[in-house]
Every structure is written in C-alpha cells, then in structure tokens.
Design an enzyme around this catalytic site. Structure first.
Site, mmCIF file in Angstrom:
data_model
loop_
_atom_site.group_PDB
_atom_site.id
_atom_site.type_symbol
_atom_site.label_atom_id
_atom_site.label_comp_id
_atom_site.label_asym_id
_atom_site.label_seq_id
_atom_site.Cartn_x
_atom_site.Cartn_y
_atom_site.Cartn_z
ATOM 1 C CG HIS A 1 -2.000 -1.014 1.197
ATOM 2 N ND1 HIS A 1 -2.780 -1.234 0.091
ATOM 3 C CD2 HIS A 1 -2.441 -1.868 2.161
ATOM 4 C CE1 HIS A 1 -3.663 -2.197 0.365
ATOM 5 N NE2 HIS A 1 -3.468 -2.595 1.598
ATOM 6 C CB SER B 1 -14.221 -0.253 2.082
ATOM 7 O OG SER B 1 -13.735 -1.578 2.123
#
Length: 336
Positions: A149, A181
């Site tokens: 990420h 989310s």
C-alpha cells in the site's frame, strides 16, 4: 525535521491539531505506538515503520516481480487473486494456499508492532510473512508476487529510479466508497475505536495509514502509460470483469481463451471470494478476536459494492468529500 537511517524525512504526529488528537485518541491499539508523517506528501505511517524504511528503500527488486500497489480498501485482494491466478497459468490448486503466503504484503510487519505482544502471548504463533515480511519476500523464489500500500515516493528506489522494472498493477477506487470500506477494515483489523464521522475527518485530512489519498492515486495515474504499469479501477472490475481479466492477462504476457476467462471470472466473483478461506482473511480476524487485539468484530469482505457510501455518509459529509475531490482533481484528467 528529523531523519533516521532512511532517505525521506519525517515528523511525529503528536501535535495539538485535531487530526493528531483524533489519531492518538482513537487509533492507538496495542500494536501501534504512535505515528509519523513521512516525506514531502506527509504520508502517515506507524512509527514502527521507521525501523524498516531503510530496508524498503534499498530492497532488491527483480524485473520478474509482479507488484499490486494500492491505497487500502480499493480492490487490492481482488486484484491480487486475479494477477496471481493469471500469472501462474490458472493454478487453481495452488490458489488454495492462503493469499498472504503466496502474495505477501510488504508493509505488514512495519504496520503491526507485535514486539510487546508476542512475549505476553506465547501461544500466539505468527508466520514469517507477518513477523518479518521483508525477509520473507527477499527469500521467495521468482517470480515473486508482492502487495504493497506504499505510495510511489516510498517504494524501493530501484523502482522509483527505473533501475528495475517489475510489472506493477495499481488499482484505484472512488474515495467515498474507499473511506467507508477502510473504516470497517480499521475497526476489525487495525484497532480504530472512534466514530465514523471522526474517521471521515481523518480520511479527508490525510491522517490514516498510507494517506493522503489523492497523491497516492494521481502519482500512479500520471505513470499509467509506462509499459510496466497497469492502472485499474475497482469500478471497472465491478461493471464488467472479463475485459479487465483479458487486459491484465495481456499486461502479464499471458493468453487466455474465452472459457478460461469465464472460469476465472467465476473464481473472482464476490460470493466466491467472500467464501474462499484462502483470500477472505477470516483467520487474521479470528486472531484479533481470540487475543482481543482490536475492539470490534466483523468480516474482511463486506459488500464489495459501488456507491455503498450513500448508506453510510450524511449529505453533509458527502458534500465535504465532493468539494475535496474537486479541489484535488483540479487540472487533472482523472475521474472515476
């Protein structure tokens, strides 16, 4: 500004600002000791990341690597499974091995500091891809499949400087659905204990791990035409998956016939993924539940929908997101 044995500079996120106050009040589980903002974009990372920053910066990348890069909760797991199955010539038997083992998360160890927890919980047995994800990846045989990420500016310098050119698949998702989310994810897996409204403030303020959001996306968007980078959108995967499978296969140098595309599309359906123990991270959630490492309970895969934010966000917050998006995309040709 202070610097460690790493290239980027950093500052501790411990000021009296509202962002830092919310972060340190509601986001300090037992495996987080604090946060730092790194580099010119002030990317937020756990302070534990500093112990690994130099190793990541100087990591030995291989041209044969396949990397999936994303901001959290934008379709990463979906994209990983697609890339792995295509890259291994549809090895569905091999895909029964847990995804973190065959497609490890580079930033896992820097993200979770278990150094104080493990001595207190001798029955907590964690594999190497959790306790030292960098060593695990370094020891893998080629071709390696690697998830991260990390934004562009924190990737290994061999990638940034073009010394090595692994295949990089970047997947993006609209900010509002990503926020919703990520909120649920952070409650069940990363120990966030505050309200959704406060979480939205942190998201908009670039005060969540791997944020700020827009530089993360746009730094890959502007590199989308480089031959070793494929830019995907979560919304396109939801709208019509087979063309994305074909596009990804072509990018990875693989040929799939119509029957194989349909087979993979079925394997990648939301229902199949949610019920697949090798990709649904229920084992990780069970560890948090059993050892009470996070205060909340839930599932890693919830809805997988586009536009789900409308049920979670107030009109006021939606307006704030829309204005923030407009400001950040001014002068850009990017859109969802």
């Amino acid at each position: 500004m202070r610097s460690a044995t790493m290239s980027p500079q950093y500052v501790h996120a411990d000021t009296d600002s509202e962002q830092d106050r919310l972060l340190n009040e509601f986001f300090k589980p037992s495996f987080r000791r604090g946060y730092v903002r790194v580099g010119p974009n002030k990317v937020l990372m756990p302070v534990y990341y500093l112990k690994f920053a130099d190793r990541i910066e100087n990591m030995e990348v291989r041209d044969s690597d396949v990397w999936v890069v994303s901001h959290p909760k934008t379709g990463t797991t979906w994209t990983q499974e697609m890339a792995w199955v295509i890259g291994t010539d549809l090895d569905f038997e091999g895909a029964k091995v847990p995804l973190p083992e065959r497609f490890p998360f580079l930033d896992h160890t820097p993200l979770f500091d278990y150094s104080d927890i493990i001595p207190k919980l001798p029955e907590l047995e964690l594999p190497l891809f959790i306790t030292d994800s960098l060593t695990y990846i370094d020891e893998m045989e080629s071709p390696r499949f690697i998830k991260t990420h990390l934004p562009w500016e924190l990737l290994p310098k061999q990638i940034r400087h073009g010394i090595k050119k692994p295949k990089i698949i970047y997947v993006a998702r609209n900010a509002k659905d990503t926020c919703v989310s990520y909120y649920h994810h952070c409650k069940i897996l990363e120990g966030y204990s505050g309200s959704f409204d406060d979480y939205c403030k942190l998201f908009l303020g670039g005060s969540l791990c791997f944020a700020p959001f827009w530089p993360h996306v746009l730094n890959f968007w502007k590199r989308r035409d480089e031959p070793n980078i494929l830019f995907l959108k979560f919304e396109d995967l939801k709208k019509d998956l087979p063309p994305v499978i074909k596009k990804t296969a072509e990018f990875l140098g693989k040929e799939l016939n119509a029957e194989q595309v349909d087979l993979l599309a079925d394997h990648l359906s939301f229902t199949s993924m949610k019920n697949n123990p090798s990709v649904n991270y229920e084992a990780a959630i069970e560890i948090n539940r059993r050892f009470k490492l996070t205060p909340a309970d839930g599932h890693f895969m919830r809805s997988g929908q586009v536009g789900n934010y409308k049920e979670a966000m107030s009109p006021k917050i939606i307006g704030e997101f829309d204005r923030w998006t407009q400001e950040n995309l001014a002068g850009s040709d990017f859109s969802f």
